[in-house]
Design an enzyme around this catalytic site. Sequence first.
Site, PDB file in Angstrom:
ATOM      1  N   TYR A 148      23.088  -8.708  -9.455  1.00 25.92           N
ATOM      2  CA  TYR A 148      21.957  -9.637  -9.371  1.00 25.92           C
ATOM      3  C   TYR A 148      20.825  -9.018  -8.550  1.00 25.92           C
ATOM      4  CZ  TYR A 148      25.416 -13.159 -10.860  1.00 25.92           C
ATOM      5  OH  TYR A 148      26.381 -13.880 -11.533  1.00 25.92           O
ATOM      6  N   PHE A 238      32.559 -18.441  -2.856  1.00 22.74           N
ATOM      7  CA  PHE A 238      33.932 -18.982  -2.801  1.00 22.74           C
ATOM      8  C   PHE A 238      34.881 -18.163  -1.930  1.00 22.74           C
ATOM      9  CE2 PHE A 238      33.792 -17.379  -7.424  1.00 22.74           C
ATOM     10  CZ  PHE A 238      34.217 -16.100  -7.121  1.00 22.74           C
ATOM     11  N   HIS A 256      39.211 -11.021 -12.924  1.00 21.88           N
ATOM     12  CA  HIS A 256      39.160  -9.617 -13.340  1.00 21.88           C
ATOM     13  C   HIS A 256      38.099  -8.810 -12.590  1.00 21.88           C
ATOM     14  CE1 HIS A 256      35.952  -9.805 -16.846  1.00 21.88           C
ATOM     15  NE2 HIS A 256      35.492 -10.304 -15.735  1.00 21.88           N
ATOM     16  N   ASN A 303      35.490  -1.010 -18.054  1.00 20.89           N
ATOM     17  CA  ASN A 303      34.205  -1.536 -17.602  1.00 20.89           C
ATOM     18  C   ASN A 303      34.307  -2.160 -16.221  1.00 20.89           C
ATOM     19  OD1 ASN A 303      31.390  -1.991 -18.238  1.00 20.89           O
ATOM     20  ND2 ASN A 303      31.893  -4.158 -18.216  1.00 20.89           N
TER      21      ASN A 303
END
Length: 345
Positions: A148, A238, A256, A303
Site C-alpha cells: 500500500y 489485527f 497465506h 508469489n
Amino acid sequence: MGSTEDLDYPQVILQYSSGFLVSKVMFTACELGVFDLLLETGEPLSSDAIAARLGTSTTGMERLLDACVGLKLLAVELTQEGALYRNADISNIYLTKSSPKSQYHIMMYYSNTVYLCWHYLADAVREGRNQYERAFGISSEDPFGAMYRSEEEMLKFMAGQNSIWGICGRDVLSAFDLSPFRQICDLGGGGGALARECVSLYPNSMVTIYDLPKVVQVAKERFVPHEEHRISFHEGDFFNDSIPEAELYILSKTLHDWDDDKCRQLLTKVYKSCKPGGGVLLVESLLNEDKSGPLETQLYSMNMLVQTEGKERTAAEYSKLLEAAGFGDIQVKRTGKLYDAVLGR
C-alpha cells in the site's frame, strides 16, 4: 499413464519458457484498452483503426492483435478491405473494464507490481524473503506497507481483490451452510466484495469489515454503497489491536500472507474473541497433501515468497494451525475452483 516417449520434452520446455510472454500480451492489450475499444464500437475494426484510436504504432498494434488471436482472446475475419478484429466472448466478459465480471484490475496489478517482484525470484529463493526492496526501493519489513505504498497502488490492489471475489466469492461462502452465523467479521476484508457476497447469500447476516484505517476509508468511499446497512466497518491492525466479538470470522487469503507463528498468533486472538459455538472460515488455495499440485497453488506459493512473509498450505497444515489455536470440528471443502474453504468451530 502414458509412456515418456509420448512427451515432446523440447516442446514442453519451450512452452514453459515462453509462458511469461503469454501473460504480458494479455496485460498489454488490457492496459492499452484494446478489449474496451472493441466492446464500445460493437463492430470489428482493422489494426490501423485500432492503432489510430488508441494512439499506438500500426506495426506494434498489428502484432499485438495477432498474438491475441493466437491466444483466442480476439477473433479475426479476412475481408477485401483487410483483416478485421473483434473480441472473443471471454474477453468481453473478463477483460473489459465495464463488465460485472471484469478482471482488468487484477491484470493491471499483476502487470505493474507482481511482475516486477518476480523479476527477482532467484534472489527471493536465495534469501527466503520478499523482494519489494529490490523491485521498488522500499523496505520489505512490512509487506502491506510496501503493498500500500501509495493510494494508487492500494486502490489497484483492492479493486483487483474485489474482482476475484466477484467470481469466486459465492463458491467459497456456499461451501458450508453459514446461515446459523448472524454476526460475521471479515478480517482483512479490504474492498468488501466478499462481505457483499456474504450478505447477498445470507440476507440475515451482518458483516463487519475489519482492516487498516486507510483501507477502511477507501472501502467506504469507493467500494461499499452507503445504503448497504448490513455491512459495517472496524478500523485496526489485527496483530496489534483488539478484534471485535463475532459468531464467525472470515479470513480470506489472509493466513497465506504470514508465517506459521503469526498465523497461530492471529488465530489465537480470533479464538479468544469468538462467541461460544462460533467459528472461523479460512478461504485459501489448498495444496494437495502430497504437494503434487495444483500447479496454480504452487505458483501462488512462489508469489507469496516474492511478495509476503507467507506461503500456501495443505488442508492438514491449516487444520494444525486451527487446532493449535483451540478450534475443533474442522471441515474442509474443495470447491474445484481457485479457492477452497476450511471451517473450524
